[in-house]
Design an enzyme around this catalytic site. Structure first.
Site, mmCIF file in Angstrom:
data_model
loop_
_atom_site.group_PDB
_atom_site.id
_atom_site.type_symbol
_atom_site.label_atom_id
_atom_site.label_comp_id
_atom_site.label_asym_id
_atom_site.label_seq_id
_atom_site.Cartn_x
_atom_site.Cartn_y
_atom_site.Cartn_z
ATOM 1 N N ASP A 293 -5.905 7.484 -6.865
ATOM 2 C CA ASP A 293 -5.347 8.199 -8.019
ATOM 3 C C ASP A 293 -6.099 9.502 -8.262
ATOM 4 O OD1 ASP A 293 -4.117 8.988 -10.352
ATOM 5 O OD2 ASP A 293 -5.148 7.537 -11.619
ATOM 6 N N ASP B 7 -1.457 14.603 -9.803
ATOM 7 C CA ASP B 7 -1.634 13.199 -10.152
ATOM 8 C C ASP B 7 -0.866 12.297 -9.186
ATOM 9 O OD1 ASP B 7 -2.199 10.818 -11.422
ATOM 10 O OD2 ASP B 7 -0.754 11.122 -13.035
#
Length: 488
Positions: free
Chosen positions: A311, A93
């Protein structure tokens, strides 16, 4: 004539006292046969091609998962924590900072996973090297992004509680313990290495994190904050302040995740928006089939907090409304003569009889600095099955509920991405992520020859001495560029 044998012995003696600091690199190999004359000019040329890859190590994490939301919809890797080491599957992440894994004391956490992986839990009492981060620890004052550092009444444990963009959340306590990783120095050398880090031990989870369908052991945050693993390791000179990934989109997915800068001639870079916690870029415009869309520039203006975030923890891609509607309209207008447009569950879809690559246009996202991200149809469309004998493909972009555009795995897949924290930029290039990559030892102003930062097993050191002499000699010869000599 120069006899290098004494120099080799001196360098090897020095290496006994110096720890090697690791970055990702191509496997070491002998470029020239031993015991044969070699001109310095040959070594210089070889050095330039190898981009100073002497004395480098590869810190590489295995990658599993897929961008397909109907299969897995996330990419994850494995980390080993504690003593003895225990393995955890954690989602990759880039939109958050903290590495956390589920604590054995978690009351509402999933006990099994629909991904077909065994869930593991971290038990501080079972690790001989685990230590609680106390409220008096300076790290407890580090507030990172949405991380709320707190010290509950009656407890001396430094705790956290934060929420992700999808509404899911986690809370727990910070732990000091050992991270194990493999530093690869050549085709036949893997150094088993360790570093002390701070990570989170989750005792409570909400939202999608509490569901079993895609449950995982934790999340590996690669953000810019002080408590991200990349920042912790880089601050001690263990790794460079840069990391890279290449997420494979086809087949079973997977890919490459390394701590270091992947080298690829076609990589283009765009500067990060200053003073932002995420990897925020300035998107200037979108081109469909070579035509720049008519979008109000304020839709992407940094002054309006309308940057675009990279992201890897997001599956799809989200565009602000001012950009989303023109984008969908342009795609539909371009292909309406070759496909049958239709709606499915509120999404713009198309019934396609031929390959989407032959019908749908290429899309270009144009960023600051002249860097364009070119998307193939499969990188903005998702396949939703078949209808009346035709394949149904739908727009994979979503309308952003907020004022921020987010580039998720749908567009990140099948590309090299380099997050260069030292130079404050992000780069990318289309790439077949099933192939190997070339990686540099340094980035920006960082240098990596610090001592005492990384531990290695004695067997690894013995192997290191077996494979390094020619390369070390070449390094010193390169620095003594005024001398012409041959090996004896």
């Amino acid at each position: 004539m120069w006899n290098p044998r004494g120099l080799i012995l001196a360098v090897l003696a020095l290496l006994v006292q110096v720890s090697v600091v690791y970055s990702v690199v191509l496997p070491l190999e002998r470029a020239f046969p031993l015991n044969q004359p070699v001109q310095l000019s040959q070594l210089r040329a070889r050095d330039r091609v190898r981009h100073s890859r002497i004395l480098q190590g590869v810190v590489e994490f295995p990658v599993q998962g897929s961008s397909d939301p109907f299969l897995i919809g996330l990419y994850f890797t494995k980390v080993k924590l504690g003593s003895p080491p225990k393995e955890f599957n954690v989602q990759i992440d880039t939109g958050s900072d903290i590495l956390w894994v589920t604590c054995s004391s978690c009351s509402n956490c999933p006990q099994n996973s629909g991904l077909g992986i065994q869930l593991n839990f971290f038990d501080t009492s079972s690790s001989s090297t685990a230590r609680i981060v106390s409220c008096s620890d300076p790290l407890c004052a580090s507030e990172i992004q949405t991380t709320a550092t707190q010290c509950p009444s009656g407890s001396n444990q430094c705790s956290y509680s934060f929420e992700y963009g999808d509404g899911s959340g986690t809370s727990g306590s910070y732990i000091y313990d050992t991270l194990y990783f493999d530093a690869i120095l050549g085709e036949s050398l893997i150094a088993n290495s360790t570093a002390l880090i701070v990570f989170g031990c989750s005792t409570y989870q909400t939202g999608d994190l509490s569901k079993t369908d895609k449950a995982i052991d934790g999340i590996f945050g690669f953000g810019q904050g002080d408590l991200s693993v990349i920042s912790q390791l880089a601050s001690r000179g263990i790794t460079p302040r840069v990391f890279s990934h290449c997420l494979k989109g086809q087949g079973n997915g997977g890919g490459i995740l390394v701590l270091g800068e992947i080298l690829e001639p076609s990589i283009v870079y765009s500067p990060l928006v200053p003073s932002k916690p995420h990897y925020n870029l300035n998107l200037h415009g979108i081109t469909v089939n070579g035509q720049l869309l008519s979008i109000d520039p304020s839709a992407f203006a940094a002054s309006n907090n309308r940057e675009t975030i990279v992201d890897s923890g997001t599956t799809l891609t989200y565009l602000v409304e001012e950009a989303f509607d023109p984008f969908v309209s342009a795609i539909t207008a371009t292909v309406s003569q070759s496909v049958t447009p239709t709606m499915s569950k509120g999404k713009q879809c198309y019934l396609v009889s031929n390959s989407v690559s032959d019908i749908f246009p290429r899309v270009s996202l144009n960023f600051e600095g002249g860097a364009s991200m070119v998307l193939k149809p499969e990188e903005y469309l998702i396949h939703l099955g078949f209808y009346d004998g035709a394949a149904m493909w739908c727009i994979g972009f979503e309308k952003s509920p907020g004022g921020v555009s987010i580039l998720g795995d749908l567009v990140l897949k099948d590309k090299i991405f380099v997050y260069d924290l030292a130079r404050q930029r992000v780069g990318w290039a289309n790439y077949d992520c099933s192939l190997s990559v070339n990686v540099s030892i340094t980035s920006g102003k960082d240098q990596f020859m610090s001592a005492g930062q990384l531990s290695m097993s004695s067997s690894s050191i013995e192997m290191l001495f077996k494979v390094l002499p020619l390369s070390i000699l070449a390094l010193f010869m390169h620095s003594l560029s005024f001398m012409e000599f041959q090996f004896l």
